[in-house]
Design an enzyme around this catalytic site. Structure first.
Site: not given
Length: 305
Positions: A165, A169
């Site tokens: 993640y 991001k």
């Protein structure tokens, strides 16, 4: 000054729940026509249903707005292109893209399966790439566009168990930085939102007594600002519980060494000077870094620029 979106068409991905739903409702309430995109899967990306997106459309229509539901998978370029084509066929333009769709498959790096790692990257990073690519030429031809990336503190600063993640991001920040440069002469601005909100993704990691403060609605004002006509550009805005801030990436001015002193020992010896925050600079292009380093070298060698 009142921020409105009358006559504007917005696509919001992952808009069936949480932040995306709040963004879609917020845009519609201020006059935008909204494509409510949601695959309808669970937090980990499994399953699928159009019910959530349709429910948001119903809310918008009940309030007097215009919206359509769309179930495109942001990892599938053909589906994304069809979504943009549907918006164009119905309303003739796309002014705003909110890249919000996301999934979580958290595990420590030693335990994460590479298929899960790739899947999270595909949804967050490539999903943002696909959607941005699909609207890019539309916005260029219009001479106007606003694109919002959704980043995270997990990417900006790190968070245990979120290597996949976090990598995705931070990746959207690199995407934003270059799209800003390429879109400037076409009236396209690109910014990023780093939200802190209690959603399906965060409800298991935030203390229950604080969850009530972290509403999606407390984040959406930041999103509305960065996709507005008078928005900033190349900006990371953070938002949560009613607090708004700006995240900025800086680089220190650095120190030049003559060739004979270009050693790791000299770097260690002068580390405090090299990393002095008083000399920090905010760059707006990779060329700025090169210019700084060559300028310092030229000055040190007595070369006139």
């Amino acid at each position: 000054m009142s921020i409105r979106f009358d006559g504007k068409v917005a696509i919001v991905t992952g808009a069936g729940n949480g932040l995306g739903r709040s963004h879609a409702l917020g845009l519609a309430a201020r006059g935008a026509k909204v494509v409510v995109n949601d695959l309808g899967g669970s937090v980990d990306g499994s399953g699928g249903s159009s019910d959530a997106a349709k429910a948001v459309v119903a809310e918008i229509e009940a309030a007097g707005g215009e919206a359509i539901a769309n179930g495109a998978n942001v990892t599938d370029m053909a589906q994304v292109e069809a979504m943009v084509a549907e918006a164009m066929a119905k309303w003739g333009r796309v002014d705003i893209l909110v890249n919000n769709a996301g999934v979580l498959r958290d595990k420590s790096f030693s335990n994460v399966e590479m298929t899960d790692f790739s899947f999270v990257l595909d949804v967050h990073l490539m999903g943002s790439v696909n959607c941005s690519k699909a609207v890019w030429n539309v916005m260029r031809e219009q001479g106007y566009g606003r694109i919002a990336m959704t980043t995270s503190s997990s990417g900006l600063y790190g968070n245990f168990g979120q290597t996949n993640y976090g990598a995705a991001k931070m990746g959207v920040i690199g995407l934003m930085n270059t799209l800003v440069i390429e879109g400037a002469k076409y009236g396209i601005k690109v910014n990023a939102l780093s939200p802190c909100a209690a959603t399906r993704m965060t409800e298991d990691i935030i203390p229950e007594n604080l969850l009530g403060l972290l509403t999606p609605e407390s984040v959406t004002p930041a999103l509305l600002y960065i996709v507005s006509e008078d928005s900033p550009n190349r900006t990371i805005i953070t938002a949560g519980a009613g607090t708004f801030a700006r995240t900025i990436v800086y680089e220190t001015g650095g120190k030049w060494f003559p060739e004979a002193e270009q050693t790791p020992e000299k770097i260690a010896e002068h580390w405090a000077e090299i990393s002095d925050p008083a000399t920090q600079i905010e760059y707006t292009s990779g060329n700025d870094q090169t210019t700084n380093m060559l300028t310092k070298a030229a000055n040190g060698l007595g070369i006139k620029l």
